[in-house]
Design a protein around this motif. Structure first.
Motif, PDB file in Angstrom:
ATOM      1  N   LEU A  82       0.756  -1.240  -0.152  1.00  0.00           N
ATOM      2  CA  LEU A  82      -0.100  -0.096  -0.048  1.00  0.00           C
ATOM      3  C   LEU A  82       1.020   1.251   0.136  1.00  0.00           C
ATOM      4  CD1 LEU A  82      -2.872   1.186   0.130  1.00  0.00           C
ATOM      5  CD2 LEU A  82      -2.666   0.959   2.516  1.00  0.00           C
ATOM      6  N   ASN A  83       1.977   1.450   0.646  1.00  0.00           N
ATOM      7  CA  ASN A  83       3.009   2.674   0.829  1.00  0.00           C
ATOM      8  C   ASN A  83       3.340   2.820  -0.528  1.00  0.00           C
ATOM      9  OD1 ASN A  83       4.393   0.339   0.830  1.00  0.00           O
ATOM     10  ND2 ASN A  83       6.080   1.308   1.957  1.00  0.00           N
ATOM     11  N   GLU A  84       3.565   1.896  -1.331  1.00  0.00           N
ATOM     12  CA  GLU A  84       4.310   2.102  -2.585  1.00  0.00           C
ATOM     13  C   GLU A  84       3.013   2.542  -3.556  1.00  0.00           C
ATOM     14  OE1 GLU A  84       6.582  -0.340  -6.009  1.00  0.00           O
ATOM     15  OE2 GLU A  84       6.721  -1.271  -4.162  1.00  0.00           O
ATOM     16  N   ALA A  85       1.839   1.836  -3.379  1.00  0.00           N
ATOM     17  CA  ALA A  85       0.922   2.205  -4.325  1.00  0.00           C
ATOM     18  C   ALA A  85       0.698   4.079  -3.753  1.00  0.00           C
ATOM     19  CB  ALA A  85      -0.584   1.424  -3.981  1.00  0.00           C
ATOM     20  N   ILE A  86       0.850   4.332  -2.827  1.00  0.00           N
ATOM     21  CA  ILE A  86       0.495   5.777  -2.647  1.00  0.00           C
ATOM     22  C   ILE A  86       1.584   6.387  -3.157  1.00  0.00           C
ATOM     23  CG2 ILE A  86       0.697   7.448  -0.657  1.00  0.00           C
ATOM     24  CD1 ILE A  86      -0.658   5.433   1.084  1.00  0.00           C
ATOM     25  N   GLU A  87       2.664   6.101  -3.132  1.00  0.00           N
ATOM     26  CA  GLU A  87       3.986   6.751  -3.798  1.00  0.00           C
ATOM     27  C   GLU A  87       3.729   6.648  -5.177  1.00  0.00           C
ATOM     28  OE1 GLU A  87       7.747   5.001  -2.874  1.00  0.00           O
ATOM     29  OE2 GLU A  87       7.641   5.427  -0.829  1.00  0.00           O
ATOM     30  N   ILE A  88       3.272   6.024  -5.857  1.00  0.00           N
ATOM     31  CA  ILE A  88       2.991   5.746  -7.228  1.00  0.00           C
ATOM     32  C   ILE A  88       2.129   6.684  -7.757  1.00  0.00           C
ATOM     33  CG2 ILE A  88       1.949   4.075  -9.037  1.00  0.00           C
ATOM     34  CD1 ILE A  88       3.435   1.787  -7.980  1.00  0.00           C
ATOM     35  N   SER A  89       1.016   6.946  -6.795  1.00  0.00           N
ATOM     36  CA  SER A  89      -0.046   7.598  -7.180  1.00  0.00           C
ATOM     37  C   SER A  89       0.381   9.261  -7.022  1.00  0.00           C
ATOM     38  CB  SER A  89      -1.224   7.532  -6.151  1.00  0.00           C
ATOM     39  OG  SER A  89      -1.751   6.407  -6.264  1.00  0.00           O
ATOM     40  N   GLU A  90       1.347   9.443  -6.050  1.00  0.00           N
ATOM     41  CA  GLU A  90       1.841  10.824  -5.898  1.00  0.00           C
ATOM     42  C   GLU A  90       2.651  10.894  -7.377  1.00  0.00           C
ATOM     43  OE1 GLU A  90       2.417  11.097  -1.148  1.00  0.00           O
ATOM     44  OE2 GLU A  90       4.164  10.246  -2.222  1.00  0.00           O
ATOM     45  N   VAL A  91       3.519  10.217  -7.995  1.00  0.00           N
ATOM     46  CA  VAL A  91       4.246  10.577  -9.075  1.00  0.00           C
ATOM     47  C   VAL A  91       3.235  10.619 -10.152  1.00  0.00           C
ATOM     48  CG1 VAL A  91       5.831   9.476 -10.946  1.00  0.00           C
ATOM     49  CG2 VAL A  91       6.193   9.229  -8.251  1.00  0.00           C
ATOM     50  N   ARG A  92       1.944   9.703 -10.078  1.00  0.00           N
ATOM     51  CA  ARG A  92       1.024   9.964 -11.300  1.00  0.00           C
ATOM     52  C   ARG A  92       0.532  11.259 -11.221  1.00  0.00           C
ATOM     53  NH1 ARG A  92      -3.381   5.945 -10.847  1.00  0.00           N
ATOM     54  NH2 ARG A  92      -4.273   7.340 -12.195  1.00  0.00           N
ATOM     55  N   MET A  93       0.292  11.896 -10.035  1.00  0.00           N
ATOM     56  CA  MET A  93      -0.299  13.107  -9.865  1.00  0.00           C
ATOM     57  C   MET A  93       0.472  14.273 -10.693  1.00  0.00           C
ATOM     58  SD  MET A  93      -1.397  15.111  -6.397  1.00  0.00           S
ATOM     59  CE  MET A  93       0.352  15.086  -5.826  1.00  0.00           C
ATOM     60  N   ALA A  94       1.706  14.274 -10.544  1.00  0.00           N
ATOM     61  CA  ALA A  94       2.722  15.070 -11.147  1.00  0.00           C
ATOM     62  C   ALA A  94       2.544  14.955 -12.617  1.00  0.00           C
ATOM     63  CB  ALA A  94       4.013  15.051 -10.628  1.00  0.00           C
ATOM     64  N   VAL A  95       2.623  13.552 -13.130  1.00  0.00           N
ATOM     65  CA  VAL A  95       2.789  13.409 -14.639  1.00  0.00           C
ATOM     66  C   VAL A  95       1.438  13.476 -15.363  1.00  0.00           C
ATOM     67  CG1 VAL A  95       3.545  11.921 -16.393  1.00  0.00           C
ATOM     68  CG2 VAL A  95       4.697  11.852 -14.195  1.00  0.00           C
ATOM     69  N   GLU A  96       0.257  13.216 -14.765  1.00  0.00           N
ATOM     70  CA  GLU A  96      -0.975  13.142 -15.024  1.00  0.00           C
ATOM     71  C   GLU A  96      -1.397  14.887 -15.257  1.00  0.00           C
ATOM     72  OE1 GLU A  96      -3.897  10.574 -14.817  1.00  0.00           O
ATOM     73  OE2 GLU A  96      -2.416   8.808 -14.253  1.00  0.00           O
ATOM     74  N   GLY A  97      -1.081  15.552 -14.356  1.00  0.00           N
ATOM     75  CA  GLY A  97      -1.291  16.928 -14.210  1.00  0.00           C
ATOM     76  C   GLY A  97      -0.691  17.489 -15.266  1.00  0.00           C
ATOM     77  N   LEU A  98       0.481  17.095 -15.740  1.00  0.00           N
ATOM     78  CA  LEU A  98       1.304  17.976 -16.782  1.00  0.00           C
ATOM     79  C   LEU A  98       0.357  17.342 -18.143  1.00  0.00           C
ATOM     80  CD1 LEU A  98       3.684  18.954 -18.750  1.00  0.00           C
ATOM     81  CD2 LEU A  98       4.540  16.288 -18.279  1.00  0.00           C
ATOM     82  N   CYS A  99      -0.037  16.174 -18.368  1.00  0.00           N
ATOM     83  CA  CYS A  99      -0.549  15.784 -19.575  1.00  0.00           C
ATOM     84  C   CYS A  99      -2.016  16.304 -19.573  1.00  0.00           C
ATOM     85  CB  CYS A  99      -0.759  14.039 -19.452  1.00  0.00           C
ATOM     86  SG  CYS A  99       0.650  12.887 -19.703  1.00  0.00           S
ATOM     87  N   ALA A 100      -2.731  16.617 -18.645  1.00  0.00           N
ATOM     88  CA  ALA A 100      -4.032  17.070 -18.639  1.00  0.00           C
ATOM     89  C   ALA A 100      -3.773  18.725 -19.375  1.00  0.00           C
ATOM     90  CB  ALA A 100      -4.579  17.323 -17.458  1.00  0.00           C
ATOM     91  N   ALA A 101      -2.622  19.303 -18.779  1.00  0.00           N
ATOM     92  CA  ALA A 101      -2.568  20.680 -19.262  1.00  0.00           C
ATOM     93  C   ALA A 101      -2.061  20.583 -20.901  1.00  0.00           C
ATOM     94  CB  ALA A 101      -1.228  21.241 -18.317  1.00  0.00           C
ATOM     95  N   LYS A 102      -1.220  19.773 -21.192  1.00  0.00           N
ATOM     96  CA  LYS A 102      -0.746  19.697 -22.688  1.00  0.00           C
ATOM     97  C   LYS A 102      -2.059  19.207 -23.555  1.00  0.00           C
ATOM     98  CE  LYS A 102       3.541  20.666 -22.350  1.00  0.00           C
ATOM     99  NZ  LYS A 102       4.267  21.982 -22.919  1.00  0.00           N
ATOM    100  N   ALA A 103      -3.081  18.293 -23.009  1.00  0.00           N
ATOM    101  CA  ALA A 103      -4.313  18.258 -23.857  1.00  0.00           C
ATOM    102  C   ALA A 103      -5.319  19.367 -23.885  1.00  0.00           C
ATOM    103  CB  ALA A 103      -4.808  16.761 -22.817  1.00  0.00           C
ATOM    104  N   ALA A 104      -5.298  20.167 -22.690  1.00  0.00           N
ATOM    105  CA  ALA A 104      -5.997  21.267 -22.957  1.00  0.00           C
ATOM    106  C   ALA A 104      -5.394  22.201 -23.935  1.00  0.00           C
ATOM    107  CB  ALA A 104      -6.017  21.813 -21.674  1.00  0.00           C
ATOM    108  N   GLU A 105      -4.113  22.213 -24.349  1.00  0.00           N
ATOM    109  CA  GLU A 105      -3.552  22.938 -25.291  1.00  0.00           C
ATOM    110  C   GLU A 105      -3.538  22.409 -26.772  1.00  0.00           C
ATOM    111  OE1 GLU A 105       0.714  23.278 -24.309  1.00  0.00           O
ATOM    112  OE2 GLU A 105       0.248  24.683 -22.518  1.00  0.00           O
ATOM    113  N   ARG A 106      -3.775  21.179 -26.643  1.00  0.00           N
ATOM    114  CA  ARG A 106      -3.904  20.552 -27.987  1.00  0.00           C
ATOM    115  C   ARG A 106      -5.278  19.823 -28.384  1.00  0.00           C
ATOM    116  NH1 ARG A 106       1.319  18.108 -29.439  1.00  0.00           N
ATOM    117  NH2 ARG A 106       0.166  16.289 -30.290  1.00  0.00           N
ATOM    118  N   VAL A 107      -6.119  19.677 -27.890  1.00  0.00           N
ATOM    119  CA  VAL A 107      -7.414  19.246 -27.953  1.00  0.00           C
ATOM    120  C   VAL A 107      -8.220  19.711 -29.041  1.00  0.00           C
ATOM    121  CG1 VAL A 107      -8.790  20.659 -26.291  1.00  0.00           C
ATOM    122  CG2 VAL A 107      -9.319  18.232 -26.949  1.00  0.00           C
ATOM    123  N   THR A 108      -8.694  18.978 -30.091  1.00  0.00           N
ATOM    124  CA  THR A 108      -9.298  19.457 -31.315  1.00  0.00           C
ATOM    125  C   THR A 108     -10.641  19.366 -31.057  1.00  0.00           C
ATOM    126  OG1 THR A 108      -9.389  17.083 -32.022  1.00  0.00           O
ATOM    127  CG2 THR A 108      -7.328  18.234 -32.732  1.00  0.00           C
TER     128      THR A 108
END
Length: 221
Positions: A82-108
């Protein structure tokens, strides 16, 4: 002459399937349970490939964090604590935040309609109590946002992270009331991307993963 049910050495040497992808998919789908032994001979028979191909695949999946090798006992599906699952989600938070921002810039316009269609399908799944269907749509939405973002490096990182966390994601989906919470969070992400507001999209994505992390922390360790 071998029958169609038999696998010859020549067939095995041909490696007709991507065995790494096949085993990875089976683990992510839950066909192989955490801590389940992965026997080379059995996998060779199941997927119709050589034992050498299976061995190479297990080494590759070990590097991805999906498999672990135990001395004198072979390979098994790695159970992510579980503690590693939480760490993984913390990394996902940063990377998926970036992807959401980039998607908003590129979306058709076409992709806007597609995302809103997924949003509507998710609402229907929750309203009708189809938890597994909602979970599938959840996965599809995250994947589509990453594709729209055009961030190939982020996509590879997230593919590995989500695969390692699949058991906890499934458990989270079964928590009573969680789909309704998640639905509102996903709707906020979709609306920000469709409005082409990168900062709002990133905030919404990070807020969603923060919610996931908080929910995971409520699990018994």
């Amino acid at each position: 002459m071998p029958t169609h049910e038999q696998t010859t050495d020549a067939d095995r040497n041909a490696e007709p399937v991507d065995i790494t992808a096949a085993i990875r998919t089976a683990i992510v789908r839950g066909d192989f349970a955490p801590n389940q032994r992965l026997v080379e001979a059995d996998l060779s028979e199941q997927f119709g490939v050589s034992r050498g191909g299976v061995r190479a695949a297990l080494f590759a999946l070990t590097n991805e964090g999906l498999v672990e090798r135990i001395q004198h006992r072979g390979a098994r599906v790695r159970a992510v604590p579980l503690n590693e699952a939480i760490e993984i989600s913390e990394v996902r938070m940063a990377v998926e935040g970036l992807c959401a921002a980039k998607a908003a810039e590129r979306v058709t316009d076409e992709q806007v309609a597609e995302l809103r269609g997924i949003d509507e399908a998710m609402r229907t799944a929750v309203a009708e109590g189809h938890v597994l269907r909602y979970s599938e749509l959840n996965k599809a939405l995250h994947g589509r946002i990453i594709e729209i973002s055009g961030q190939r490096t982020a996509a590879e990182v997230l593919r590995r992270l989500r695969a390692q966390n699949v058991r906890h994601q499934f458990q989270l989906a079964l928590v009573p009331g969680r789909p309704n919470v998640s639905l509102a969070e996903h709707h906020a992400i979709i609306e920000a991307i469709c409005a082409r507001e990168p900062e709002a999209a990133e905030r919404a994505a990070r807020a969603h993963l923060t919610s996931v992390i908080n929910a995971l922390r409520s699990f018994p360790s």
